[in-house]
Design an enzyme around this catalytic site. Structure first.
Site, PDB file in Angstrom:
ATOM      1  N   VAL A   9     -10.842   3.145  -3.504  1.00 52.60           N
ATOM      2  CA  VAL A   9     -10.484   2.681  -4.852  1.00 52.60           C
ATOM      3  C   VAL A   9     -11.508   1.624  -5.253  1.00 52.60           C
ATOM      4  O   VAL A   9     -11.618   0.578  -4.603  1.00 52.60           O
ATOM      5  CB  VAL A   9      -9.057   2.105  -4.889  1.00 52.60           C
ATOM      6  CG1 VAL A   9      -8.761   1.520  -6.266  1.00 52.60           C
ATOM      7  CG2 VAL A   9      -8.027   3.184  -4.537  1.00 52.60           C
ATOM      8  N   ASN A  40     -12.917  -3.220   2.151  1.00 54.24           N
ATOM      9  CA  ASN A  40     -13.858  -2.109   2.244  1.00 54.24           C
ATOM     10  C   ASN A  40     -14.764  -2.119   1.025  1.00 54.24           C
ATOM     11  O   ASN A  40     -14.288  -2.269  -0.106  1.00 54.24           O
ATOM     12  CB  ASN A  40     -13.091  -0.787   2.317  1.00 54.24           C
ATOM     13  CG  ASN A  40     -12.241  -0.685   3.572  1.00 54.24           C
ATOM     14  OD1 ASN A  40     -12.644  -1.135   4.639  1.00 54.24           O
ATOM     15  ND2 ASN A  40     -11.058  -0.109   3.452  1.00 54.24           N
ATOM     16  N   ASP A  82       0.848  -1.192   0.000  1.00 57.86           N
ATOM     17  CA  ASP A  82       0.000   0.000   0.000  1.00 57.86           C
ATOM     18  C   ASP A  82       0.887   1.246   0.000  1.00 57.86           C
ATOM     19  O   ASP A  82       1.885   1.325   0.717  1.00 57.86           O
ATOM     20  CB  ASP A  82      -0.913  -0.009   1.236  1.00 57.86           C
ATOM     21  CG  ASP A  82      -2.072   0.963   1.079  1.00 57.86           C
ATOM     22  OD1 ASP A  82      -3.220   0.514   0.928  1.00 57.86           O
ATOM     23  OD2 ASP A  82      -1.820   2.199   1.098  1.00 57.86           O
ATOM     24  N   HIS A 125     -10.151  -5.145  -3.622  1.00 56.70           N
ATOM     25  CA  HIS A 125      -8.825  -5.461  -3.089  1.00 56.70           C
ATOM     26  C   HIS A 125      -8.950  -5.912  -1.648  1.00 56.70           C
ATOM     27  O   HIS A 125      -9.817  -5.448  -0.911  1.00 56.70           O
ATOM     28  CB  HIS A 125      -7.887  -4.251  -3.178  1.00 56.70           C
ATOM     29  CG  HIS A 125      -8.472  -2.984  -2.633  1.00 56.70           C
ATOM     30  ND1 HIS A 125      -9.377  -2.216  -3.340  1.00 56.70           N
ATOM     31  CD2 HIS A 125      -8.298  -2.355  -1.442  1.00 56.70           C
ATOM     32  CE1 HIS A 125      -9.722  -1.168  -2.614  1.00 56.70           C
ATOM     33  NE2 HIS A 125      -9.092  -1.229  -1.460  1.00 56.70           N
ATOM     34  N   ILE A 126      -8.070  -6.820  -1.275  1.00 56.59           N
ATOM     35  CA  ILE A 126      -7.954  -7.272   0.110  1.00 56.59           C
ATOM     36  C   ILE A 126      -6.768  -6.545   0.734  1.00 56.59           C
ATOM     37  O   ILE A 126      -5.653  -6.643   0.231  1.00 56.59           O
ATOM     38  CB  ILE A 126      -7.728  -8.797   0.185  1.00 56.59           C
ATOM     39  CG1 ILE A 126      -8.940  -9.565  -0.356  1.00 56.59           C
ATOM     40  CG2 ILE A 126      -7.412  -9.220   1.615  1.00 56.59           C
ATOM     41  CD1 ILE A 126      -8.734 -11.088  -0.360  1.00 56.59           C
ATOM     42  N   HIS A 127      -7.019  -5.804   1.817  1.00 57.56           N
ATOM     43  CA  HIS A 127      -5.923  -5.251   2.604  1.00 57.56           C
ATOM     44  C   HIS A 127      -5.381  -6.345   3.517  1.00 57.56           C
ATOM     45  O   HIS A 127      -6.164  -7.062   4.159  1.00 57.56           O
ATOM     46  CB  HIS A 127      -6.420  -4.133   3.525  1.00 57.56           C
ATOM     47  CG  HIS A 127      -6.889  -2.894   2.840  1.00 57.56           C
ATOM     48  ND1 HIS A 127      -6.112  -1.765   2.712  1.00 57.56           N
ATOM     49  CD2 HIS A 127      -8.073  -2.591   2.265  1.00 57.56           C
ATOM     50  CE1 HIS A 127      -6.794  -0.813   2.095  1.00 57.56           C
ATOM     51  NE2 HIS A 127      -7.997  -1.287   1.807  1.00 57.56           N
ATOM     52  N   GLN A 178     -14.667   2.522   1.145  1.00 59.94           N
ATOM     53  CA  GLN A 178     -13.911   2.183  -0.074  1.00 59.94           C
ATOM     54  C   GLN A 178     -13.511   3.450  -0.819  1.00 59.94           C
ATOM     55  O   GLN A 178     -14.350   4.314  -1.081  1.00 59.94           O
ATOM     56  CB  GLN A 178     -14.754   1.278  -0.982  1.00 59.94           C
ATOM     57  CG  GLN A 178     -13.968   0.768  -2.189  1.00 59.94           C
ATOM     58  CD  GLN A 178     -14.737  -0.273  -2.994  1.00 59.94           C
ATOM     59  OE1 GLN A 178     -15.928  -0.503  -2.765  1.00 59.94           O
ATOM     60  NE2 GLN A 178     -14.058  -0.889  -3.943  1.00 59.94           N
TER      61      GLN A 178
END
Ligand code: AMP
Ligand code: ZN
Length: 119
Positions: free
Chosen positions: A99, A90, A34, A103-105, A97
Site C-alpha cells: 500500500v 516497508n 490490519d 504506514h507503521i506496522h 510495500q
C-alpha cells in the site's frame, strides 16, 4: 511512485469513506487493525496526509512521524502487547510495500517475534 488520494485505500480510511477497526484517531493520524493480521496484535499507524513512503518524506513530516512512533508503545500496550512489539515500515517494491501510503506496522503478541531480519 505516487497514487491519487482519491484511489488510495488509506486516504479513504482516513476520510472515513471505507470502514476500519480504528483504535486511535486525531487530526493528523489514524491507527487501525490490519485487515490480514500477521501476529496476534497487528495494527497500522498512518498519517492522514498522503505520503507515499520514507523516500518521500521531508522536514515537514518530522513532527507527525515523531508522533506516530511516539504513540506506538502506548497503543501496543493497550492492545495487550505489553511485553514486546516490533515496528516495521516497508518502503518500495523491494521493501515489500503493498500500500503506497506510508504506514507503521505494529506487531506483537504472546510469543517471541524472533530476530525478524532478512537472511
Ligand atoms: P505493506 O506491505 O507494508 O504495504 O502493508 C500493507 C498492509 O495493509 C498489509 O498488512 C494489509 O493487510 C493491510 N491492509 C490492506 N488493506 C487494508 C484495509 N482496508 N484495512 C486494514 N488493513 C489493510
Ligand atoms: Zn493515501
Amino acid at each position: 511512485m505516487s497514487t491519487s488520494t482519491d484511489d488510495c485505500i488509506f486516504c479513504r480510511i482516513a476520510r472515513g469513506e471505507i470502514p476500519a477497526r480504528k483504535l486511535y484517531e486525531d487530526d493528523e493520524i489514524v491507527a487501525f487493525h490490519d485487515i490480514a493480521p500477521k501476529a496476534p496484535v497487528h495494527f497500522l499507524i498512518v498519517p492522514k496526509q498522503h505520503v507515499v513512503n520514507l523516500y518521500e518524506v521531508d522536514e515537514s513530516h518530522e513532527r507527525v512521524l515523531g508522533r506516530m512512533l511516539g504513540m506506538a508503545g502506548g497503543l501496543a500496550r493497550g492492545e495487550g502487547a505489553g511485553n514486546g512489539f516490533r515496528v516495521v515500515v516497508n518502503n518500495g517494491r523491494l521493501g515489500g510495500q503493498e500500500v503506497y501510503h506510508l504506514h507503521i506496522h505494529v506487531l506483537g503478541g504472546n510469543a517471541p517475534l524472533g530476530s525478524g531480519m532478512p537472511r
